[in-house]
Design a protein around this motif. Structure first.
Motif, PDB file in Angstrom:
ATOM      1  N   VAL A   1       5.442  -1.610   8.256  1.00 35.95           N
ATOM      2  CA  VAL A   1       4.310  -1.232   7.413  1.00 35.95           C
ATOM      3  C   VAL A   1       2.996  -1.558   8.117  1.00 35.95           C
ATOM      4  O   VAL A   1       2.053  -0.760   8.112  1.00 35.95           O
ATOM      5  CB  VAL A   1       4.412  -1.924   6.037  1.00 35.95           C
ATOM      6  N   MET A   2       2.915  -2.734   8.747  1.00 35.77           N
ATOM      7  CA  MET A   2       1.692  -3.118   9.447  1.00 35.77           C
ATOM      8  C   MET A   2       1.420  -2.187  10.630  1.00 35.77           C
ATOM      9  O   MET A   2       0.281  -1.778  10.859  1.00 35.77           O
ATOM     10  CB  MET A   2       1.811  -4.564   9.939  1.00 35.77           C
ATOM     11  N   LEU A   3       2.449  -1.803  11.345  1.00 36.63           N
ATOM     12  CA  LEU A   3       2.287  -0.913  12.489  1.00 36.63           C
ATOM     13  C   LEU A   3       1.819   0.472  12.063  1.00 36.63           C
ATOM     14  O   LEU A   3       0.915   1.054  12.673  1.00 36.63           O
ATOM     15  CB  LEU A   3       3.600  -0.810  13.261  1.00 36.63           C
ATOM     16  N   THR A   4       2.396   1.014  10.994  1.00 36.25           N
ATOM     17  CA  THR A   4       1.974   2.334  10.546  1.00 36.25           C
ATOM     18  C   THR A   4       0.585   2.293   9.906  1.00 36.25           C
ATOM     19  O   THR A   4      -0.172   3.257  10.020  1.00 36.25           O
ATOM     20  CB  THR A   4       2.983   2.943   9.559  1.00 36.25           C
ATOM     21  N   LEU A   5       0.229   1.192   9.251  1.00 40.22           N
ATOM     22  CA  LEU A   5      -1.136   1.056   8.743  1.00 40.22           C
ATOM     23  C   LEU A   5      -2.142   1.041   9.887  1.00 40.22           C
ATOM     24  O   LEU A   5      -3.198   1.680   9.815  1.00 40.22           O
ATOM     25  CB  LEU A   5      -1.282  -0.229   7.929  1.00 40.22           C
ATOM     26  N   MET A   6      -1.817   0.324  10.936  1.00 38.80           N
ATOM     27  CA  MET A   6      -2.726   0.237  12.079  1.00 38.80           C
ATOM     28  C   MET A   6      -2.881   1.591  12.770  1.00 38.80           C
ATOM     29  O   MET A   6      -3.996   2.018  13.067  1.00 38.80           O
ATOM     30  CB  MET A   6      -2.228  -0.807  13.077  1.00 38.80           C
ATOM     31  N   THR A   7      -1.775   2.286  13.013  1.00 39.85           N
ATOM     32  CA  THR A   7      -1.879   3.586  13.679  1.00 39.85           C
ATOM     33  C   THR A   7      -2.556   4.617  12.790  1.00 39.85           C
ATOM     34  O   THR A   7      -3.312   5.460  13.288  1.00 39.85           O
ATOM     35  CB  THR A   7      -0.494   4.093  14.120  1.00 39.85           C
ATOM     36  N   SER A   8      -2.311   4.562  11.487  1.00 35.24           N
ATOM     37  CA  SER A   8      -2.990   5.486  10.568  1.00 35.24           C
ATOM     38  C   SER A   8      -4.484   5.220  10.547  1.00 35.24           C
ATOM     39  O   SER A   8      -5.296   6.154  10.595  1.00 35.24           O
ATOM     40  CB  SER A   8      -2.437   5.343   9.151  1.00 35.24           C
ATOM     41  N   GLY A   9      -4.854   3.958  10.452  1.00 34.33           N
ATOM     42  CA  GLY A   9      -6.259   3.607  10.411  1.00 34.33           C
ATOM     43  C   GLY A   9      -6.993   3.988  11.685  1.00 34.33           C
ATOM     44  O   GLY A   9      -8.090   4.557  11.641  1.00 34.33           O
ATOM     45  N   LEU A  10      -6.396   3.707  12.822  1.00 35.86           N
ATOM     46  CA  LEU A  10      -7.040   4.066  14.087  1.00 35.86           C
ATOM     47  C   LEU A  10      -7.078   5.574  14.296  1.00 35.86           C
ATOM     48  O   LEU A  10      -8.037   6.106  14.853  1.00 35.86           O
ATOM     49  CB  LEU A  10      -6.326   3.382  15.252  1.00 35.86           C
ATOM     50  N   GLY A  11      -6.053   6.260  13.842  1.00 30.18           N
ATOM     51  CA  GLY A  11      -6.047   7.711  13.940  1.00 30.18           C
ATOM     52  C   GLY A  11      -7.133   8.348  13.093  1.00 30.18           C
ATOM     53  O   GLY A  11      -7.774   9.319  13.490  1.00 30.18           O
ATOM     54  N   LEU A  12      -7.345   7.809  11.896  1.00 30.94           N
ATOM     55  CA  LEU A  12      -8.414   8.329  11.048  1.00 30.94           C
ATOM     56  C   LEU A  12      -9.784   7.929  11.566  1.00 30.94           C
ATOM     57  O   LEU A  12     -10.737   8.699  11.485  1.00 30.94           O
ATOM     58  CB  LEU A  12      -8.240   7.821   9.614  1.00 30.94           C
ATOM     59  N   LEU A  13      -9.892   6.739  12.091  1.00 36.92           N
ATOM     60  CA  LEU A  13     -11.188   6.227  12.525  1.00 36.92           C
ATOM     61  C   LEU A  13     -11.679   6.922  13.790  1.00 36.92           C
ATOM     62  O   LEU A  13     -12.838   7.310  13.888  1.00 36.92           O
ATOM     63  CB  LEU A  13     -11.095   4.721  12.751  1.00 36.92           C
ATOM     64  N   PHE A  14     -10.812   7.083  14.759  1.00 38.94           N
ATOM     65  CA  PHE A  14     -11.217   7.643  16.047  1.00 38.94           C
ATOM     66  C   PHE A  14     -10.720   9.059  16.292  1.00 38.94           C
ATOM     67  O   PHE A  14     -10.971   9.626  17.346  1.00 38.94           O
ATOM     68  CB  PHE A  14     -10.724   6.747  17.190  1.00 38.94           C
ATOM     69  N   GLY A  15     -10.002   9.633  15.329  1.00 39.59           N
ATOM     70  CA  GLY A  15      -9.448  10.962  15.511  1.00 39.59           C
ATOM     71  C   GLY A  15     -10.472  12.065  15.354  1.00 39.59           C
ATOM     72  O   GLY A  15     -11.633  11.841  14.995  1.00 39.59           O
ATOM     73  N   ARG A  16     -10.029  13.247  15.617  1.00 32.86           N
ATOM     74  CA  ARG A  16     -10.881  14.429  15.531  1.00 32.86           C
ATOM     75  C   ARG A  16     -11.134  14.770  14.073  1.00 32.86           C
ATOM     76  O   ARG A  16     -10.242  14.696  13.235  1.00 32.86           O
ATOM     77  CB  ARG A  16     -10.167  15.584  16.217  1.00 32.86           C
ATOM     78  N   ASP A  17     -12.366  15.201  13.778  1.00 32.97           N
ATOM     79  CA  ASP A  17     -12.705  15.632  12.428  1.00 32.97           C
ATOM     80  C   ASP A  17     -12.256  17.070  12.237  1.00 32.97           C
ATOM     81  O   ASP A  17     -12.472  17.914  13.097  1.00 32.97           O
ATOM     82  CB  ASP A  17     -14.212  15.531  12.192  1.00 32.97           C
ATOM     83  N   TYR A  18     -11.666  17.352  11.093  1.00 32.37           N
ATOM     84  CA  TYR A  18     -11.169  18.689  10.810  1.00 32.37           C
ATOM     85  C   TYR A  18     -12.014  19.413   9.770  1.00 32.37           C
ATOM     86  O   TYR A  18     -11.570  20.370   9.166  1.00 32.37           O
ATOM     87  CB  TYR A  18      -9.724  18.628  10.315  1.00 32.37           C
ATOM     88  N   SER A  19     -13.237  18.982   9.554  1.00 30.31           N
ATOM     89  CA  SER A  19     -14.081  19.649   8.569  1.00 30.31           C
ATOM     90  C   SER A  19     -14.609  20.960   9.144  1.00 30.31           C
ATOM     91  O   SER A  19     -14.634  21.177  10.356  1.00 30.31           O
ATOM     92  CB  SER A  19     -15.245  18.746   8.164  1.00 30.31           C
ATOM     93  N   ASP A  20     -15.034  21.844   8.272  1.00 30.37           N
ATOM     94  CA  ASP A  20     -15.524  23.160   8.692  1.00 30.37           C
ATOM     95  C   ASP A  20     -16.800  23.052   9.512  1.00 30.37           C
ATOM     96  O   ASP A  20     -17.028  23.830  10.424  1.00 30.37           O
ATOM     97  CB  ASP A  20     -15.779  24.041   7.471  1.00 30.37           C
ATOM     98  N   LYS A  21     -17.650  22.092   9.218  1.00 27.10           N
ATOM     99  CA  LYS A  21     -18.900  21.937   9.939  1.00 27.10           C
ATOM    100  C   LYS A  21     -18.657  21.481  11.374  1.00 27.10           C
ATOM    101  O   LYS A  21     -19.388  21.856  12.271  1.00 27.10           O
ATOM    102  CB  LYS A  21     -19.793  20.902   9.240  1.00 27.10           C
ATOM    103  N   GLN A  22     -17.632  20.686  11.590  1.00 26.83           N
ATOM    104  CA  GLN A  22     -17.375  20.119  12.902  1.00 26.83           C
ATOM    105  C   GLN A  22     -16.573  21.061  13.803  1.00 26.83           C
ATOM    106  O   GLN A  22     -16.501  20.842  14.998  1.00 26.83           O
ATOM    107  CB  GLN A  22     -16.618  18.798  12.763  1.00 26.83           C
TER     108      GLN A  22
END
Length: 80
Positions: A55-76
């Motif tokens: 659980v801790m490992l998947t929380l960390m990878t999810s958080g880092l993926g959201l924090l530093f990942g590519r934005d998928y919004s229409d403006k970006q």
């Protein structure tokens, strides 16, 4: 629940968060929150068994993926 099932559920939630959260502010705040919870759990839990570690490992990878990942919004999309 077996360890591979727990890992699969956590990874499914991670991919849903990564690809369904569109707003940049929401992605960054959820990523920061998940990373903070994972770091706090790492230092708070005295003995890491399989389940808390998964659980801790998947929380960390999810958080880092959201924090530093590519934005998928229409403006970006056009600015990359």
């Amino acid at each position: 629940m077996t360890d591979p099932m727990l890992f699969g559920i956590c990874m499914t939630i991670q991919y849903l968060l990564l690809f369904k959260l569109r707003l940049r502010v929401l992605r960054k705040s959820v990523g920061l929150t998940l990373t903070g919870v994972a770091v706090a759990a790492f230092f708070r839990v005295p003995v890491m068994d399989e389940v808390p570690f998964i659980v801790m490992l998947t929380l960390m990878t999810s958080g880092l993926g959201l924090l530093f990942g590519r934005d998928y919004s229409d403006k970006q999309e056009g600015k990359s």
